[in-house]
Motif scaffolding. Sequence first.
Motif, PDB file in Angstrom:
ATOM      1  N   ILE A 174      27.669  -8.733  28.983  1.00 33.81           N
ATOM      2  CA  ILE A 174      28.324  -9.339  30.047  1.00 33.81           C
ATOM      3  C   ILE A 174      28.261 -10.886  30.392  1.00 33.81           C
ATOM      4  O   ILE A 174      29.335 -11.605  30.593  1.00 33.81           O
ATOM      5  N   TRP A 175      26.724 -11.189  30.334  1.00 30.51           N
ATOM      6  CA  TRP A 175      26.546 -12.752  30.262  1.00 30.51           C
ATOM      7  C   TRP A 175      27.308 -13.399  29.366  1.00 30.51           C
ATOM      8  O   TRP A 175      28.025 -14.456  29.715  1.00 30.51           O
ATOM      9  N   LEU A 193      20.404  -1.174  29.350  1.00 33.81           N
ATOM     10  CA  LEU A 193      20.952  -1.958  30.559  1.00 33.81           C
ATOM     11  C   LEU A 193      20.548  -3.504  30.236  1.00 33.81           C
ATOM     12  O   LEU A 193      21.546  -4.312  30.525  1.00 33.81           O
ATOM     13  N   ALA A 194      19.456  -3.825  29.561  1.00 36.27           N
ATOM     14  CA  ALA A 194      19.317  -5.299  29.246  1.00 36.27           C
ATOM     15  C   ALA A 194      20.307  -5.676  28.217  1.00 36.27           C
ATOM     16  O   ALA A 194      21.034  -6.811  28.311  1.00 36.27           O
ATOM     17  N   ALA A 222      26.722  -0.097  29.740  1.00 39.86           N
ATOM     18  CA  ALA A 222      25.919   0.205  30.730  1.00 39.86           C
ATOM     19  C   ALA A 222      26.321   1.491  30.989  1.00 39.86           C
ATOM     20  O   ALA A 222      25.102   2.370  31.918  1.00 39.86           O
ATOM     21  N   ALA A 237      23.302  -4.431  28.043  1.00 42.87           N
ATOM     22  CA  ALA A 237      24.620  -4.555  28.637  1.00 42.87           C
ATOM     23  C   ALA A 237      24.886  -5.742  29.552  1.00 42.87           C
ATOM     24  O   ALA A 237      25.860  -6.541  29.454  1.00 42.87           O
ATOM     25  N   ALA A 238      23.610  -6.169  29.986  1.00 42.74           N
ATOM     26  CA  ALA A 238      23.778  -7.450  31.165  1.00 42.74           C
ATOM     27  C   ALA A 238      23.818  -8.644  29.883  1.00 42.74           C
ATOM     28  O   ALA A 238      24.489  -9.602  30.155  1.00 42.74           O
ATOM     29  N   TYR A 239      23.288  -8.476  28.694  1.00 46.91           N
ATOM     30  CA  TYR A 239      23.437  -9.592  27.730  1.00 46.91           C
ATOM     31  C   TYR A 239      24.856  -9.863  27.210  1.00 46.91           C
ATOM     32  O   TYR A 239      25.210 -11.036  27.249  1.00 46.91           O
ATOM     33  N   GLY A 289      29.957  -4.583  27.227  1.00 50.12           N
ATOM     34  CA  GLY A 289      28.661  -4.358  28.254  1.00 50.12           C
ATOM     35  C   GLY A 289      28.715  -3.345  29.312  1.00 50.12           C
ATOM     36  O   GLY A 289      27.927  -2.554  29.556  1.00 50.12           O
ATOM     37  N   SER A 326      20.276  -1.817  21.562  1.00 53.02           N
ATOM     38  CA  SER A 326      20.542  -1.717  22.832  1.00 53.02           C
ATOM     39  C   SER A 326      21.414  -0.614  23.213  1.00 53.02           C
ATOM     40  O   SER A 326      21.559  -0.413  24.455  1.00 53.02           O
TER      41      SER A 326
END
Length: 204
Positions: free
Chosen positions: A85-86, A78-79, A200, A81-83, A196, A121
């Motif tokens: 997307i960011w 999840l970290a 996720a 995926a967030a990276y 991402g 990840s």
Amino acid sequence: MPEWTTLLSYALACFVIIIVPGPTVTVTIANSMKYGTRAGLLNVVGTQIGLMTMIAVLALGLSAIVAGLGDFFDILRLAGAAYLIWLGIKLWRSDGNLGSVDAGSRRPRSFTLQGFFVIWSNPKALFFFGAFIPQFINPAGNTALQTVLYGVIFMAVATIFDGLYAIAAGRAGSWLSRGRIRIAERIAGSFLIGGGVWLALARR
């Protein structure tokens, strides 16, 4: 030593798997379009280092321990995926500075670490290796050496085709006119956001 027919069958299977883009390919394409071919190739280097460590884990027989750390890897996934997307959102909000001095200021090490981080990840890759490679291993032989051999073959095939993705995307970015830069950045950003989301929603 596995028979040549087995090795060829395995290499073909690797090819079929690798040509389907996943999170690592989306990052490579996005960075190649944004920062040039070199950035994408450094992503590939980081990815291969990550794959090397995964193969080492399997060869040492640590997959059972890794399987017991499911919650930790879910957090890591999840970290990651967030990276992604960011990074994608940053590209969407970019002002069209593709190939500018900002691109040149990125340290090579950052792209390599990014590739390493993205592959780790995606713990699904490790569990995939744990299920895929044993199908080709002869129990009568040295399983650790066979695991390393098959891992090296997978890495070689991945390096070739991921590198081709980087080169193609990098050239596409260099051919863009100023008026199309924003479109390219949004395409690259969409790749990252899509990667991402894919990461996720992935399940081990």
